[in-house]
Design a protein around this motif. Structure first.
Motif, short mmCIF file in Angstrom:
data_model
loop_
_atom_site.label_atom_id
_atom_site.label_comp_id
_atom_site.label_asym_id
_atom_site.label_seq_id
_atom_site.Cartn_x
_atom_site.Cartn_y
_atom_site.Cartn_z
N MET A 133 0.81 -1.22 0.00
CA MET A 133 0.00 0.00 0.00
C MET A 133 0.85 1.27 0.00
O MET A 133 1.75 1.42 0.83
CB MET A 133 -0.91 0.03 1.24
CG MET A 133 -1.69 -1.25 1.47
SD MET A 133 -2.68 -1.78 0.08
CE MET A 133 -4.14 -0.80 0.27
N LEU A 134 0.52 2.20 -0.90
CA LEU A 134 1.10 3.55 -0.88
C LEU A 134 -0.07 4.49 -0.60
O LEU A 134 -0.85 4.79 -1.51
CB LEU A 134 1.76 3.85 -2.23
CG LEU A 134 2.34 5.25 -2.43
CD1 LEU A 134 3.44 5.55 -1.43
CD2 LEU A 134 2.86 5.42 -3.85
N ALA A 135 -0.22 4.90 0.65
CA ALA A 135 -1.40 5.68 1.04
C ALA A 135 -1.05 7.17 1.11
O ALA A 135 -1.16 7.88 0.11
CB ALA A 135 -1.95 5.14 2.35
N THR A 136 -0.57 7.65 2.28
CA THR A 136 -0.11 9.05 2.33
C THR A 136 1.28 9.19 1.71
O THR A 136 1.72 10.28 1.38
CB THR A 136 -0.01 9.56 3.78
OG1 THR A 136 1.01 8.81 4.46
CG2 THR A 136 -1.32 9.41 4.52
N GLY A 137 2.00 8.06 1.64
CA GLY A 137 3.38 8.07 1.14
C GLY A 137 4.41 8.23 2.26
O GLY A 137 5.61 8.13 2.01
N GLY A 138 3.94 8.45 3.50
CA GLY A 138 4.86 8.68 4.61
C GLY A 138 5.81 7.50 4.85
O GLY A 138 7.02 7.70 5.04
N SER A 139 5.28 6.28 4.82
CA SER A 139 6.13 5.10 5.08
C SER A 139 7.16 4.94 3.97
O SER A 139 8.35 4.66 4.24
CB SER A 139 5.27 3.83 5.18
OG SER A 139 4.29 3.98 6.17
N ALA A 140 6.73 5.10 2.72
CA ALA A 140 7.66 4.96 1.59
C ALA A 140 8.78 6.00 1.69
O ALA A 140 9.97 5.69 1.52
CB ALA A 140 6.90 5.13 0.28
N MET A 141 8.42 7.24 2.03
CA MET A 141 9.43 8.30 2.10
C MET A 141 10.43 8.03 3.22
O MET A 141 11.63 8.21 3.05
CB MET A 141 8.75 9.66 2.28
CG MET A 141 8.02 10.09 1.02
SD MET A 141 7.42 11.77 1.11
CE MET A 141 5.86 11.56 1.85
N MET A 142 9.91 7.56 4.37
CA MET A 142 10.81 7.28 5.49
C MET A 142 11.72 6.09 5.18
O MET A 142 12.89 6.07 5.56
CB MET A 142 10.00 7.03 6.77
CG MET A 142 10.86 7.08 8.00
SD MET A 142 9.89 6.81 9.49
CE MET A 142 9.84 8.46 10.13
N ALA A 143 11.19 5.11 4.45
CA ALA A 143 12.01 3.95 4.07
C ALA A 143 13.15 4.38 3.13
O ALA A 143 14.29 3.94 3.27
CB ALA A 143 11.12 2.90 3.39
N ILE A 144 12.82 5.26 2.20
CA ILE A 144 13.84 5.74 1.26
C ILE A 144 14.93 6.52 2.02
O ILE A 144 16.13 6.36 1.77
CB ILE A 144 13.20 6.59 0.14
CG1 ILE A 144 12.33 5.68 -0.73
CG2 ILE A 144 14.25 7.32 -0.69
CD1 ILE A 144 11.36 6.41 -1.65
N GLU A 145 14.49 7.34 2.98
CA GLU A 145 15.47 8.09 3.79
C GLU A 145 16.37 7.13 4.58
O GLU A 145 17.58 7.35 4.70
CB GLU A 145 14.76 9.03 4.76
CG GLU A 145 14.25 10.29 4.06
CD GLU A 145 13.22 11.05 4.91
OE1 GLU A 145 13.19 10.84 6.14
OE2 GLU A 145 12.45 11.82 4.31
#
Ligand code: PRP
Ligand code: URA
Length: 211
Positions: A133-145
């Motif tokens: 799931m890509l919802a707000t994108g917060g988890s994806a952005m933090m994972a990339i960081e």
């Protein structure tokens, strides 16, 4: 700018419909997520570079092709990302697997990191970050960081999800324009609780039979 692709292969779309259905049980959900992940890996790996290799077939010499690019690391965002790993390993069995543990605060929708374990050469690898799931994108952005902190370059990252919300895609594209995004579906919107509509519900709970 990285790619944004909706993988609309008929088999992927058919299988996605199976898991979206609220009556799909844990066992089928898990099996079909696995199958979709294999099909998506086929599309996501389409631009892998090749080099020539001189070989001899039983009939004579030839110049054949073999993979020449960076080795792959699959990085699932826990928990739900775990459900996509085995399906990708079917096609890329030598990939290493790094884990990022993250949960979303149900009230603020902010992600919280609780675990990171990466292969030591993560900065040298082509990285497939996976999360249904890509919802707000917060988890994806933090994972990339978290990956950038360990030396990985966003140009070598691909984010692979099953269902995305326009809000999350926009946020991720703005924050990390070099990361390719592959999704099986771009849905309508996020509701007030941060769930994707129509979506498929809570991917982690459906995958592991919790709640
Ligand atoms: C879900 C999902 C993503 C995240 C997406 O995980 O698997 O990681 O939410 O939301 P976002 O784009 O708004 O950050 P969740 O936090 O529910 O954890 P779980 O996988 O352990 O259930
Ligand atoms: N996480 C999920 O599992 N589902 C959603 O719809 C949004 C975030």
């Amino acid at each position: 700018m990285g790619k944004f692709q909706v993988l609309d292969h008929p088999l992927i779309q058919h299988k996605l419909t199976i898991i979206r259905n609220k009556d799909c049980g844990t066992r089928s959900f898990r099996e079909v997520v696995n199958e979709i992940s294999t099909l998506m890996a086929y599309e996501v790996s389409r631009d892998m570079p090749l080099k020539d290799k001189e070989i001899e077939t039983p009939m004579g010499k030839m110049t054949a092709k073999e993979l020449s690019g960076k080795k792959v690391a699959i990085v699932p965002i826990l928990r739900a990302g775990i459900g996509m790993v085995d399906g990708i390993l079917e096609l890329i069995p030598a990939a290493k697997v790094g884990h990022i543990g993250m949960y979303r605060d149900e009230t603020t929708l902010q992600p919280h990191e609780y675990f990171v374990k990466m292969p030591s050469d993560i900065d040298q690898r082509q990285i497939f970050i996976v999360d249904p799931m890509l919802a707000t994108g917060g988890s994806a952005m933090m994972a990339i960081e978290a990956l950038e902190k360990r030396g990985a370059d966003p140009k070598n990252m691909k984010f692979v999800c099953l269902v995305s919300a326009p809000e999350g895609v926009k946020a991720l594209r703005e924050a990390q324009p070099d990361v390719d995004i592959y999704t099986a579906a771009l849905d309508d919107h996020l509701n007030e609780d941060g769930y994707i509509v129509p979506g498929l519900g809570d991917a982690g709970d459906r995958l592991f039979g919790t709640k």
